[in-house]
Write a protein that holds these residues in place. Structure first.
Motif, PDB file in Angstrom:
ATOM      1  N   ILE A   1       2.985 -54.822-100.427  1.00  0.00           N
ATOM      2  CA  ILE A   1       1.947 -54.286-100.168  1.00  0.00           C
ATOM      3  C   ILE A   1       1.359 -52.825 -99.759  1.00  0.00           C
ATOM      4  O   ILE A   1       0.411 -52.951-100.146  1.00  0.00           O
ATOM      5  CB  ILE A   1       2.707 -55.067 -97.597  1.00  0.00           C
ATOM      6  CG1 ILE A   1       3.645 -56.307 -97.939  1.00  0.00           C
ATOM      7  CG2 ILE A   1       1.931 -54.761 -96.964  1.00  0.00           C
ATOM      8  CD1 ILE A   1       3.741 -56.333 -96.800  1.00  0.00           C
ATOM      9  N   TYR A   2       2.045 -52.187 -99.874  1.00  0.00           N
ATOM     10  CA  TYR A   2       1.520 -50.711 -99.955  1.00  0.00           C
ATOM     11  C   TYR A   2       1.727 -51.119-101.223  1.00  0.00           C
ATOM     12  O   TYR A   2       3.001 -49.696-101.983  1.00  0.00           O
ATOM     13  CB  TYR A   2       2.991 -50.151 -99.496  1.00  0.00           C
ATOM     14  CG  TYR A   2       1.953 -49.216 -97.606  1.00  0.00           C
ATOM     15  CD1 TYR A   2       1.126 -48.372 -97.861  1.00  0.00           C
ATOM     16  CD2 TYR A   2       2.422 -49.981 -96.914  1.00  0.00           C
ATOM     17  CE1 TYR A   2       0.330 -48.100 -96.886  1.00  0.00           C
ATOM     18  CE2 TYR A   2       2.049 -49.869 -95.770  1.00  0.00           C
ATOM     19  CZ  TYR A   2       0.301 -48.758 -95.467  1.00  0.00           C
ATOM     20  OH  TYR A   2       0.375 -48.376 -94.149  1.00  0.00           O
ATOM     21  N   THR A   3       1.378 -50.991-101.988  1.00  0.00           N
ATOM     22  CA  THR A   3       1.266 -50.736-104.362  1.00  0.00           C
ATOM     23  C   THR A   3       2.156 -51.155-104.635  1.00  0.00           C
ATOM     24  O   THR A   3       2.097 -52.094-104.384  1.00  0.00           O
ATOM     25  CB  THR A   3       0.288 -49.919-103.947  1.00  0.00           C
ATOM     26  OG1 THR A   3      -0.294 -49.661-102.994  1.00  0.00           O
ATOM     27  CG2 THR A   3      -0.307 -49.227-105.234  1.00  0.00           C
TER      28      THR A   3
ATOM     29  N   GLU B   1      -1.666 -55.026-106.379  1.00  0.00           N
ATOM     30  CA  GLU B   1      -2.271 -54.338-105.855  1.00  0.00           C
ATOM     31  C   GLU B   1      -2.864 -55.521-104.504  1.00  0.00           C
ATOM     32  O   GLU B   1      -3.545 -56.228-105.442  1.00  0.00           O
ATOM     33  CB  GLU B   1      -3.777 -53.191-105.371  1.00  0.00           C
ATOM     34  CG  GLU B   1      -2.520 -52.599-105.985  1.00  0.00           C
ATOM     35  CD  GLU B   1      -3.451 -51.555-106.385  1.00  0.00           C
ATOM     36  OE1 GLU B   1      -3.249 -50.151-105.490  1.00  0.00           O
ATOM     37  OE2 GLU B   1      -4.216 -51.295-107.031  1.00  0.00           O
ATOM     38  N   THR B   2      -2.770 -55.791-103.625  1.00  0.00           N
ATOM     39  CA  THR B   2      -2.449 -57.273-102.510  1.00  0.00           C
ATOM     40  C   THR B   2      -3.737 -57.395-101.827  1.00  0.00           C
ATOM     41  O   THR B   2      -3.861 -57.915-100.944  1.00  0.00           O
ATOM     42  CB  THR B   2      -1.267 -57.729-102.051  1.00  0.00           C
ATOM     43  OG1 THR B   2      -0.769 -56.853-101.482  1.00  0.00           O
ATOM     44  CG2 THR B   2       0.244 -57.605-103.560  1.00  0.00           C
ATOM     45  N   GLY B   3      -3.883 -55.762-101.502  1.00  0.00           N
ATOM     46  CA  GLY B   3      -4.936 -55.466-100.216  1.00  0.00           C
ATOM     47  C   GLY B   3      -4.360 -55.940 -99.066  1.00  0.00           C
ATOM     48  O   GLY B   3      -5.040 -57.107 -98.153  1.00  0.00           O
ATOM     49  N   ALA B   4      -3.073 -55.619 -98.389  1.00  0.00           N
ATOM     50  CA  ALA B   4      -2.698 -55.977 -97.134  1.00  0.00           C
ATOM     51  C   ALA B   4      -2.347 -57.887 -96.640  1.00  0.00           C
ATOM     52  O   ALA B   4      -2.107 -57.658 -95.769  1.00  0.00           O
ATOM     53  CB  ALA B   4      -3.834 -55.412 -95.917  1.00  0.00           C
ATOM     54  N   CYS B   5      -2.280 -58.468 -97.849  1.00  0.00           N
ATOM     55  CA  CYS B   5      -2.522 -59.682 -97.990  1.00  0.00           C
ATOM     56  C   CYS B   5      -1.658 -60.421 -99.127  1.00  0.00           C
ATOM     57  O   CYS B   5      -1.582 -60.858-100.410  1.00  0.00           O
ATOM     58  CB  CYS B   5      -4.014 -60.578 -98.037  1.00  0.00           C
ATOM     59  SG  CYS B   5      -3.945 -61.009 -96.763  1.00  0.00           S
TER      60      CYS B   5
ATOM     61  N   ALA C   1      -2.302 -62.840-102.959  1.00  0.00           N
ATOM     62  CA  ALA C   1      -2.532 -62.734-104.080  1.00  0.00           C
ATOM     63  C   ALA C   1      -1.245 -63.059-104.832  1.00  0.00           C
ATOM     64  O   ALA C   1      -0.940 -63.821-106.551  1.00  0.00           O
ATOM     65  CB  ALA C   1      -1.483 -61.909-104.336  1.00  0.00           C
TER      66      ALA C   1
ATOM     67  N   ALA D   1      -5.172 -61.937-110.194  1.00  0.00           N
ATOM     68  CA  ALA D   1      -4.628 -60.616-110.756  1.00  0.00           C
ATOM     69  C   ALA D   1      -2.988 -60.568-111.290  1.00  0.00           C
ATOM     70  O   ALA D   1      -2.955 -59.660-112.093  1.00  0.00           O
ATOM     71  CB  ALA D   1      -4.462 -59.092-109.386  1.00  0.00           C
TER      72      ALA D   1
ATOM     73  N   HIS E   1      -9.535 -60.349-102.402  1.00  0.00           N
ATOM     74  CA  HIS E   1      -9.675 -59.387-101.445  1.00  0.00           C
ATOM     75  C   HIS E   1      -8.529 -58.482-101.544  1.00  0.00           C
ATOM     76  O   HIS E   1      -8.101 -57.303-100.238  1.00  0.00           O
ATOM     77  CB  HIS E   1      -8.406 -60.787-101.565  1.00  0.00           C
ATOM     78  CG  HIS E   1      -7.254 -61.292-101.920  1.00  0.00           C
ATOM     79  ND1 HIS E   1      -6.180 -60.251-101.827  1.00  0.00           N
ATOM     80  CD2 HIS E   1      -7.165 -61.261-103.305  1.00  0.00           C
ATOM     81  CE1 HIS E   1      -4.988 -61.061-102.872  1.00  0.00           C
ATOM     82  NE2 HIS E   1      -5.752 -61.117-104.022  1.00  0.00           N
ATOM     83  N   ALA E   2      -8.214 -57.680-102.846  1.00  0.00           N
ATOM     84  CA  ALA E   2      -7.439 -56.623-102.608  1.00  0.00           C
ATOM     85  C   ALA E   2      -8.006 -55.363-102.391  1.00  0.00           C
ATOM     86  O   ALA E   2      -7.805 -53.882-103.005  1.00  0.00           O
ATOM     87  CB  ALA E   2      -6.608 -56.853-104.350  1.00  0.00           C
TER      88      ALA E   2
ATOM     89  N   GLN F   1     -10.632 -60.856-113.480  1.00  0.00           N
ATOM     90  CA  GLN F   1     -10.827 -62.164-112.884  1.00  0.00           C
ATOM     91  C   GLN F   1     -11.944 -62.772-112.568  1.00  0.00           C
ATOM     92  O   GLN F   1     -11.125 -63.935-112.706  1.00  0.00           O
ATOM     93  CB  GLN F   1     -10.201 -61.030-111.424  1.00  0.00           C
ATOM     94  CG  GLN F   1      -9.264 -59.996-111.976  1.00  0.00           C
ATOM     95  CD  GLN F   1      -8.401 -59.826-110.402  1.00  0.00           C
ATOM     96  OE1 GLN F   1      -7.997 -58.294-110.517  1.00  0.00           O
ATOM     97  NE2 GLN F   1      -7.940 -60.134-109.793  1.00  0.00           N
TER      98      GLN F   1
ATOM     99  N   LEU G   1      -3.420 -49.499 -98.566  1.00  0.00           N
ATOM    100  CA  LEU G   1      -2.960 -51.085 -98.748  1.00  0.00           C
ATOM    101  C   LEU G   1      -4.476 -51.533 -99.752  1.00  0.00           C
ATOM    102  O   LEU G   1      -3.665 -53.121 -99.804  1.00  0.00           O
ATOM    103  CB  LEU G   1      -3.814 -51.340 -97.347  1.00  0.00           C
ATOM    104  CG  LEU G   1      -2.452 -50.957 -95.971  1.00  0.00           C
ATOM    105  CD1 LEU G   1      -3.866 -51.482 -94.819  1.00  0.00           C
ATOM    106  CD2 LEU G   1      -1.902 -52.549 -95.837  1.00  0.00           C
ATOM    107  N   PHE G   2      -5.530 -51.357-100.387  1.00  0.00           N
ATOM    108  CA  PHE G   2      -6.480 -52.069-101.097  1.00  0.00           C
ATOM    109  C   PHE G   2      -6.135 -51.076-101.815  1.00  0.00           C
ATOM    110  O   PHE G   2      -6.232 -49.596-102.467  1.00  0.00           O
ATOM    111  CB  PHE G   2      -7.478 -51.916-100.147  1.00  0.00           C
ATOM    112  CG  PHE G   2      -7.656 -52.430 -98.944  1.00  0.00           C
ATOM    113  CD1 PHE G   2      -7.853 -53.960 -99.454  1.00  0.00           C
ATOM    114  CD2 PHE G   2      -7.503 -52.902 -97.790  1.00  0.00           C
ATOM    115  CE1 PHE G   2      -7.988 -54.935 -98.239  1.00  0.00           C
ATOM    116  CE2 PHE G   2      -7.587 -53.462 -96.821  1.00  0.00           C
ATOM    117  CZ  PHE G   2      -8.220 -54.367 -97.065  1.00  0.00           C
TER     118      PHE G   2
END
Lengths: 268, 230, 224
Positions: free
Chosen positions: B68-70, B92-96, B100, B107, C19-20, C94, C221-222
């Motif tokens: 979640i945090y990189t 990296e999942t962009g808060a989700c 992923a 990714a 989304h990331a 991707q 987060l991103f």
């Protein structure tokens, strides 16, 4: 070639200045062509060992709306040239509706070095200026190019300003960048993605063959200045600041952080 | 033990667009990809670390983390030096994190390919999900089998409550059994509930602090690998 | 052509890794520059007219058949930030993976072989639009919309911004998105005749700088 043109209800000054630098064969650089014109007057000033130095002297204020200025510098193989200006350039409103246009064409041959460090361009309220800067550096040439744009005199809203800067190294496009700000620029130019209220934006573009072997690592100076390696033996410093003075300080600090010989040239 | 037979892909032409293809562009069978999911703090990363230590001498393996945090889980594995750094990568999942591993696996597929580019052919890739909720499961386009890791401290009613992870994972791991007496979890009840939810799908109770450690999970991984190569 | 393919390609659920990424919104939120719907709108407007316009032009040009190698180099020159160049290539790879599975064709296979490490995402987007039977204008719309849709969605997650407000921002940007897509297609047609220098190069200094700030940060987060 200088002259006042009239057409389509607008009048403007056309001026063309040319510099050619060439090695004299004894370790120094000579200037076989040093041709200023009208508002673009050129003076040879004291240089350093091996490097010829030219100062652009603004004999008239300008550019005004409708003006067309062209500055050209050619640096031949193994020559070294430094160009600066005596004072900041003011983009001023003109009589007509046409924007003013100032174009700079720089050519640097293999083994040659050019430092192009004019004082800031100030976009005065009501002015409309297009800046076009094209640098072509041969494989093995070196360049330091500084551009500083200031939006408005003190506490004044800016004029309309568009600036496009392109760099080719060995014929290959390395940087193509356009910035538009002021009245009539596309929306959001002063918002949190583009300038976020900063009134001075500047860049130093560096080309150095040494970067091909050892590109400079990305570096940050606070939240508003960065040094990055470009896809060529080149690097770019970009900085945003509230005013011209602080912009210059940021750019110089970032330049000192580059390890390349172009940075050394600036320091010594 | 129940073994799910992975379907054969039809990879040809380079590089394969679909992650599910079972063969590399050169025709060889690609690495077995195992997903490890489960709630935050259940011991996924510790299980991955233990599996790496157990299997690294016999297999060419690599790990992809989804944080979640990189890079936090990847950093842990690097610090623990369970594998050389070039065999561990973070997505990296962009808060989700569940997106992923399930809805948009692009990714993670890139990460697996990059690992093979960097270190050569792999036998096994462990993909760890970011700590997420009980509904997060891996896409079949990304992994060949998945392990769901829960722990006794998270509440002994988790197996009874079910959810896609608990009911459908190819292996359910109930972790930290050494803590059961302290948190008042009833292991027999958890085992019975898990059996009711999962039928014949296997369940392993483990404590990484005990002698046997990750042995049974490692044995299950070896079986999957043998089936994958068969 | 089938226009419905546009809906598929422009859908945020299309599994191509978007989304990331927050398109610079996370950095702007952390810097205190995006705090509400109004500042999100200013951010998005600035992004749309700079990197959005450039992306839309590259996508339209790729869909028109301009050489992807030339376009990829043009994209590099328009992206000084190494962090953004790397992200654009990763996203391009991707997208190509997802698109080859969705619309299998020789053209996309060839593109994958030519750019094993990925081409800039808008260049791939244009090629994918073409493979899906879409027009250059559709490709431009996709890129322009993506340039604002990503930051808006991310800001909902980052600030807990009311999703209705974020959607309202996108709706208010619709006329500007139309203009950007039109301009992108005009530039792309010119590029087909005269070369990629005809493509816009609008830049956003703060997006470039803050992308580097963001890349150096731990605990984000991103990805961008």
């Amino acid at each position: 070639m200088a002259g006042v043109t009239a057409g389509g209800g607008t009048a403007g000054v056309r001026a063309h200045a040319r510099i050619e630098a060439r090695p004299d064969g004894r370790g120094s650089t000579v200037l076989p062509v040093l041709a200023g014109e009208g508002p673009l007057a050129l003076r040879r000033t004291r240089g350093t060992a091996g490097e010829a130095r030219v100062t652009v002297v603004g004999a008239m204020s300008g550019p005004l709306g409708g003006d067309r200025f062209l500055l050209e510098a050619d640096v031949a193989a193994d020559a070294r040239l430094g160009v600066g200006s005596a004072a900041a350039t003011l983009a001023l409103p003109g009589q007509g509706k046409d924007p003013a246009r100032q174009e700079t064409r720089l050519r640097v041959a293999a083994g040659a070095a050019l430092r192009w460090e004019p004082e800031p361009l100030i976009s005065v309220r009501g002015s409309d200026l297009e800046l076009l800067t094209r640098a072509e550096v041969a494989e093995g040439g070196r360049l330091l190019l500084r551009e500083e744009l200031v939006l408005g005199r003190h506490a004044e809203p800016p004029g309309t300003l568009t600036s496009r800067l392109t760099l080719r190294v060995g014929g290959r496009l390395v940087l193509d960048q356009e910035l538009a700000c002021g009245p009539g620029a596309p929306g959001g130019w002063d918002g949190p993605a583009v300038l976020a209220g900063h009134r001075a934006v500047g860049q130093i573009l560096l080309v150095d063959p040494a970067f091909a072997v050892r590109p400079p690592p990305s570096r940050l100076l606070g939240q508003a200045a960065s040094l990055v390696a470009l896809p060529g033996p080149a690097a770019l410093i970009t900085a945003l600041a509230p005013d011209a003075l602080r912009l210059r300080r940021l750019l110089e600090e970032a330049l000192r952080a580059t390890a390349g010989p172009a940075g050394d040239a600036e320091g010594g | 033990m129940h073994l799910h037979h992975p379907h054969d892909g039809h990879g040809h032409g380079a590089p394969a667009p679909s992650g599910a293809a079972a063969r590399r562009p050169d025709g060889t069978r690609r690495a077995l990809r195992l997903g490890l999911g489960g709630p935050v703090g259940s011991g996924k990363t510790a299980t991955v670390a233990a599996l790496c230590r157990e299997l690294r001498s016999e297999l060419s393996l690599a790990v992809v983390t989804n944080d979640i945090y990189t890079r936090e889980d990847a950093e842990f594995l690097l610090r623990e030096a369970v594998l050389p750094p070039e065999r561990i990568t973070a997505v990296e999942t962009g808060a989700c994190p569940h997106t992923a591993i399930r809805d948009d696996i692009s990714a993670n597929l890139e990460a697996v390919e990059d690992l093979e580019d960097a270190v050569g052919p792999l036998d096994l890739v462990l993909l760890e999900s970011g700590g997420d909720n009980l509904t997060a499961t891996f896409s079949r386009g990304l992994v060949d089998a998945q392990i769901f890791v829960i722990d006794v401290a998270g509440g002994d009613d988790i197996p009874r409550k079910g959810g896609p992870g608990v009911t459908t994972a190819d292996l359910l791991v109930v972790n930290k059994t050494d803590l059961a007496p302290y948190v008042g979890s009833d292991l027999d009840r958890m085992a019975a509930d898990a059996k009711a939810q999962r039928g014949h799908l296997p369940v392993v109770f483990q404590s990484l602090r005990e002698e046997a450690g990750v042995d049974r999970v490692a044995a299950w991984v070896r079986e999957r690998l043998a089936a994958w190569r068969a | 052509m089938t226009r419905a393919a546009l809906l598929l390609l422009a859908d945020g659920r299309f599994p191509a890794g978007g989304h990331a990424h927050s398109g610079g919104a996370e950095a702007a939120v952390r810097a205190g520059l995006i705090t509400d719907a109004a500042s999100l709108e200013e951010f998005c407007r600035g992004r749309l007219h700079t990197s959005g316009l450039v992306a839309a032009s590259l996508a339209a040009a790729a869909a028109l058949g301009v050489d992807p190698g030339d376009l990829d180099a043009a994209a590099d020159a328009r992206t000084p930030s190494p962090a953004l160049r790397a992200a654009a290539r990763r996203l391009g790879r991707q997208l190509l993976r997802a698109a080859r599975a969705t619309w299998p064709c020789a053209g996309l296979d060839l593109l994958a072989r030519r750019f094993p490490k990925g081409a800039h995402q808008p260049v791939v987007l244009g090629a994918v639009a073409q493979a899906a039977g879409l027009e250059p204008l559709d490709a431009a719309y996709c890129a322009a919309y993506e340039s604002v849709g990503g930051p808006a969605t991310a800001t909902v997650r980052l600030l807990g911004l009311d999703p209705f407000d974020a959607t309202g921002v996108l709706a208010r940007l619709a006329p500007a998105t139309d203009r950007v897509a039109d301009r992108a297609v005009r530039a792309a047609r010119e590029a087909l005749d005269t070369g990629v220098d005809a493509l816009p190069a609008a830049s956003a200094p703060l997006l470039e700088i803050s992308a580097e700030v963001h890349a150096a940060r731990t605990g984000r987060l991103f990805a961008t």
